[in-house]
Enzyme design. Structure first.
Site, short mmCIF file in Angstrom:
data_model
loop_
_atom_site.label_atom_id
_atom_site.label_comp_id
_atom_site.label_asym_id
_atom_site.label_seq_id
_atom_site.Cartn_x
_atom_site.Cartn_y
_atom_site.Cartn_z
N GLU A 132 -56.14 -0.97 18.55
CA GLU A 132 -55.52 0.18 17.87
C GLU A 132 -55.13 1.22 18.92
O GLU A 132 -55.72 1.27 20.01
CB GLU A 132 -56.55 0.75 16.87
CG GLU A 132 -56.18 2.03 16.17
CD GLU A 132 -55.03 1.87 15.19
OE1 GLU A 132 -53.90 1.68 15.66
OE2 GLU A 132 -55.26 1.98 13.97
N ASP A 133 -54.14 2.05 18.59
CA ASP A 133 -53.73 3.09 19.54
C ASP A 133 -54.66 4.30 19.48
O ASP A 133 -55.08 4.82 20.52
CB ASP A 133 -52.28 3.50 19.32
CG ASP A 133 -51.98 3.95 17.89
OD1 ASP A 133 -52.85 3.81 17.01
OD2 ASP A 133 -50.85 4.45 17.64
N ASP A 136 -58.22 8.58 14.44
CA ASP A 136 -58.16 10.00 14.08
C ASP A 136 -59.34 10.31 13.15
O ASP A 136 -60.45 10.56 13.60
CB ASP A 136 -56.81 10.31 13.43
CG ASP A 136 -56.54 11.79 13.26
OD1 ASP A 136 -57.50 12.57 13.12
OD2 ASP A 136 -55.35 12.18 13.24
N PHE A 185 -52.04 16.79 18.57
CA PHE A 185 -51.17 15.66 18.23
C PHE A 185 -50.48 15.18 19.49
O PHE A 185 -49.69 15.90 20.10
CB PHE A 185 -50.15 16.04 17.16
CG PHE A 185 -49.59 14.82 16.47
CD1 PHE A 185 -50.28 14.21 15.44
CD2 PHE A 185 -48.40 14.25 16.89
CE1 PHE A 185 -49.79 13.07 14.81
CE2 PHE A 185 -47.89 13.11 16.28
CZ PHE A 185 -48.59 12.51 15.23
N ARG A 198 -42.00 6.91 21.15
CA ARG A 198 -42.65 5.66 21.55
C ARG A 198 -42.19 5.21 22.93
O ARG A 198 -42.90 4.45 23.60
CB ARG A 198 -42.35 4.55 20.53
CG ARG A 198 -42.94 4.77 19.16
CD ARG A 198 -42.90 3.47 18.36
NE ARG A 198 -43.12 3.68 16.93
CZ ARG A 198 -44.31 3.74 16.34
NH1 ARG A 198 -45.40 3.66 17.07
NH2 ARG A 198 -44.40 3.91 15.03
#
Length: 216
Positions: A132-133, A136, A185, A198
């Protein structure tokens, strides 16, 4: 026991944009370079070694969470393949993909949509590595893990490039973590804001102007 990680403090200032190569079309939309690409790659190489140490005794199915995880996934697997080539112990690895959606603009909605993915019944009895990136709140990953358990995998471990320190967290912590970051963010290295950014190599902090410009 989750692996140790690089912790970026709440007062981490990052680096000036003009010290790095930033695409001109994003230059006005970012505040700072937060994690340079070279540091991401070095940390990913070490995570590959940790994963092979903990999971390398049995066939691994590497499950990429699209879209944000694709860069980390590709680079992590390259390092694992290098370890397979250059050490006495090697293991077969296959890959699969799943796509989830939980964000609108910069907020995790809490509603999880599974948009893609092949037949996950093939995970039965396998060692599964979810890549996963960013974690959160942790709600998305907890939902995915509960879904995967229905297919009775032998083992499931999670590698996430980033974990965010946020009061909204449900307390979930992955097994392998690249960096722990403050509640900002961030974009770049395949992490997006409404599909933009991206194509940045570095992980950067988006500016308020950038949020407004690319708001859905």
């Amino acid at each position: 026991m989750a692996s140790p990680c690089v912790v970026l403090a709440d007062d981490e200032q990052g680096y000036d944009l003009d010290l790095f190569c930033i695409p001109k079309h994003y230059a006005a939309d970012l505040e700072k370079v937060y994690i340079p690409h070279g540091l991401i790659m070095d940390r990913t190489e070490r995570l590959a070694r940790d994963i092979m140490r903990d999971m390398g005794g049995h066939h691994i199915v590497a499950l990429c969470v699209l879209k944000g995880g694709y860069k980390f996934f590709a680079d992590l697997l390259d390092y694992i393949k290098a370890l397979n080539r250059n050490s006495d112990r090697s293991i077969p690895m296959t890959v699969d993909f799943i796509r989830l959606k939980s964000y609108c603009n910069d907020q995790s909605t809490g509603d999880i949509k599974v948009i893609g993915g092949d037949d996950l019944s093939t995970l039965t009895g396998k060692n599964v590595l979810i890549v996963e990136d960013i974690i959160d709140t942790g709600k998305t990953m907890k939902t995915l893990l509960a879904m995967l358990q229905k297919f009775n995998p032998k083992m499931v471990k999670v590698a996430s490039l980033l974990v965010k320190r946020t009061p909204r967290s449900v307390g979930y912590r992955p097994d392998f973590v690249g960096f722990e970051v403050p509640d900002k963010f961030v974009v770049g290295y395949a992490l997006d804001y409404n599909e933009y950014f991206r194509d940045l190599n570095h992980i950067c902090v988006i500016s308020e102007d950038g949020k407004q410009k690319y708001k859905a």
